[in-house]
Design a protein around this motif. Structure first.
Motif, PDB file in Angstrom:
ATOM      1  N   LEU A  64      -3.925   7.377  13.251  1.00  0.00           N
ATOM      2  CA  LEU A  64      -3.441   6.217  12.494  1.00  0.00           C
ATOM      3  C   LEU A  64      -4.501   5.713  11.515  1.00  0.00           C
ATOM      4  CD1 LEU A  64      -1.517   4.258  15.264  1.00  0.00           C
ATOM      5  CD2 LEU A  64      -0.554   5.457  13.300  1.00  0.00           C
ATOM      6  N   TYR A  65      -5.762   5.775  11.912  1.00  0.00           N
ATOM      7  CA  TYR A  65      -6.857   5.374  11.029  1.00  0.00           C
ATOM      8  C   TYR A  65      -6.904   6.259   9.790  1.00  0.00           C
ATOM      9  CZ  TYR A  65     -11.612   4.704   9.326  1.00  0.00           C
ATOM     10  OH  TYR A  65     -12.694   4.475   8.534  1.00  0.00           O
ATOM     11  N   ILE A  66      -6.777   7.568   9.993  1.00  0.00           N
ATOM     12  CA  ILE A  66      -6.794   8.501   8.873  1.00  0.00           C
ATOM     13  C   ILE A  66      -5.643   8.205   7.921  1.00  0.00           C
ATOM     14  CG2 ILE A  66      -6.446  10.931   8.258  1.00  0.00           C
ATOM     15  CD1 ILE A  66      -8.043  11.606  10.842  1.00  0.00           C
ATOM     16  N   GLY A  67      -4.453   8.010   8.455  1.00  0.00           N
ATOM     17  CA  GLY A  67      -3.293   7.705   7.617  1.00  0.00           C
ATOM     18  C   GLY A  67      -3.424   6.377   6.897  1.00  0.00           C
ATOM     19  N   PHE A  68      -3.885   5.351   7.602  1.00  0.00           N
ATOM     20  CA  PHE A  68      -3.995   4.021   6.999  1.00  0.00           C
ATOM     21  C   PHE A  68      -5.061   3.970   5.917  1.00  0.00           C
ATOM     22  CE2 PHE A  68      -5.988  -0.191   6.877  1.00  0.00           C
ATOM     23  CZ  PHE A  68      -4.909  -0.932   6.420  1.00  0.00           C
ATOM     24  N   MET A  69      -6.216   4.547   6.174  1.00  0.00           N
ATOM     25  CA  MET A  69      -7.289   4.506   5.185  1.00  0.00           C
ATOM     26  C   MET A  69      -6.924   5.307   3.939  1.00  0.00           C
ATOM     27  SD  MET A  69      -9.720   2.547   6.053  1.00  0.00           S
ATOM     28  CE  MET A  69     -11.043   3.090   4.994  1.00  0.00           C
ATOM     29  N   THR A  70      -6.300   6.452   4.125  1.00  0.00           N
ATOM     30  CA  THR A  70      -5.889   7.246   2.969  1.00  0.00           C
ATOM     31  C   THR A  70      -4.849   6.489   2.161  1.00  0.00           C
ATOM     32  OG1 THR A  70      -6.307   9.249   4.232  1.00  0.00           O
ATOM     33  CG2 THR A  70      -4.999   9.491   2.234  1.00  0.00           C
ATOM     34  N   PHE A  71      -3.850   5.926   2.838  1.00  0.00           N
ATOM     35  CA  PHE A  71      -2.812   5.162   2.149  1.00  0.00           C
ATOM     36  C   PHE A  71      -3.401   3.961   1.427  1.00  0.00           C
ATOM     37  CE2 PHE A  71       0.093   1.576   2.065  1.00  0.00           C
ATOM     38  CZ  PHE A  71       1.131   2.099   1.316  1.00  0.00           C
ATOM     39  N   SER A  72      -4.294   3.231   2.085  1.00  0.00           N
ATOM     40  CA  SER A  72      -4.874   2.024   1.481  1.00  0.00           C
ATOM     41  C   SER A  72      -5.648   2.343   0.210  1.00  0.00           C
ATOM     42  CB  SER A  72      -5.813   1.335   2.472  1.00  0.00           C
ATOM     43  OG  SER A  72      -5.114   0.928   3.605  1.00  0.00           O
ATOM     44  N   LEU A  73      -6.491   3.358   0.259  1.00  0.00           N
ATOM     45  CA  LEU A  73      -7.257   3.718  -0.933  1.00  0.00           C
ATOM     46  C   LEU A  73      -6.362   4.272  -2.021  1.00  0.00           C
ATOM     47  CD1 LEU A  73     -10.386   4.979   0.878  1.00  0.00           C
ATOM     48  CD2 LEU A  73     -10.371   3.283  -0.929  1.00  0.00           C
ATOM     49  N   TRP A  74      -5.328   5.018  -1.640  1.00  0.00           N
ATOM     50  CA  TRP A  74      -4.357   5.511  -2.622  1.00  0.00           C
ATOM     51  C   TRP A  74      -3.643   4.334  -3.290  1.00  0.00           C
ATOM     52  CZ3 TRP A  74       0.985   4.679  -1.983  1.00  0.00           C
ATOM     53  CH2 TRP A  74       1.787   5.275  -2.969  1.00  0.00           C
ATOM     54  N   PHE A  75      -3.197   3.374  -2.494  1.00  0.00           N
ATOM     55  CA  PHE A  75      -2.442   2.240  -3.003  1.00  0.00           C
ATOM     56  C   PHE A  75      -3.261   1.420  -3.992  1.00  0.00           C
ATOM     57  CE2 PHE A  75      -0.711  -2.075  -2.735  1.00  0.00           C
ATOM     58  CZ  PHE A  75       0.634  -1.829  -2.933  1.00  0.00           C
ATOM     59  N   VAL A  76      -4.470   1.094  -3.620  1.00  0.00           N
ATOM     60  CA  VAL A  76      -5.339   0.290  -4.490  1.00  0.00           C
ATOM     61  C   VAL A  76      -5.725   1.078  -5.744  1.00  0.00           C
ATOM     62  CG1 VAL A  76      -7.610  -0.796  -4.655  1.00  0.00           C
ATOM     63  CG2 VAL A  76      -6.209  -1.155  -2.625  1.00  0.00           C
ATOM     64  N   SER A  77      -6.102   2.329  -5.564  1.00  0.00           N
ATOM     65  CA  SER A  77      -6.541   3.132  -6.722  1.00  0.00           C
ATOM     66  C   SER A  77      -5.389   3.409  -7.681  1.00  0.00           C
ATOM     67  CB  SER A  77      -7.125   4.452  -6.246  1.00  0.00           C
ATOM     68  OG  SER A  77      -8.228   4.233  -5.416  1.00  0.00           O
ATOM     69  N   TRP A  78      -4.228   3.729  -7.160  1.00  0.00           N
ATOM     70  CA  TRP A  78      -3.091   3.986  -8.040  1.00  0.00           C
ATOM     71  C   TRP A  78      -2.631   2.705  -8.713  1.00  0.00           C
ATOM     72  CZ3 TRP A  78       2.640   5.376  -6.891  1.00  0.00           C
ATOM     73  CH2 TRP A  78       3.192   5.997  -8.017  1.00  0.00           C
TER      74      TRP A  78
END
Length: 86
Positions: A64-78
Motif C-alpha cells: 500500500l505504501y508503494i502504491g500510495f507514494m507513487t500515486f501521490s507523486l504522480w498526482f502532484v507532478s502531473w
C-alpha cells in the motif's frame, strides 16, 4: 537500506508516470493518464526483484505504501505539469 531503495523507486516512478501521462493523455479526464500510473505501480515489483529486494517479504502495508507514494507523486507532478502547460 531497503526502505530508502523503495522510497526512491516510488518517487522516481511517480514523477516518470506524470511525464508519461502528460505525453500520452490528451486531457486531464483521459483514462490513459491513470493507466500510466497503474503500470508504474505494477512495474515496480519486478524492478525491486532485480535490485535484490525480496518482494515476497513485503507486507500489505509495504505494498500500500508503494502504491500510495507513487500515486501521490504522480498526482502532484502531473497537476503541476497541467497547470504550467508544459
Amino acid at each position: 537500506m531497503r526502505g530508502l531503495t523503495v522510497t526512491t523507486l516510488t518517487a522516481v516512478a511517480g514523477i516518470a508516470a506524470a511525464f508519461g501521462s502528460n505525453a500520452l493523455a490528451t486531457a486531464p479526464s483521459d483514462p490513459q493518464g491513470v493507466l500510466v500510473v497503474a503500470v508504474a505501480i505494477a512495474a515496480q515489483f519486478p524492478i525491486l526483484r532485480v535490485i535484490g529486494i525480496d518482494t515476497d517479504d513485503l507486507s500489505a502495508k509495504d505494498v500500500l505504501y508503494i502504491g500510495f507514494m507513487t500515486f501521490s507523486l504522480w498526482f502532484v507532478s502531473w497537476g503541476i505539469l497541467l497547470t504550467t502547460g508544459a
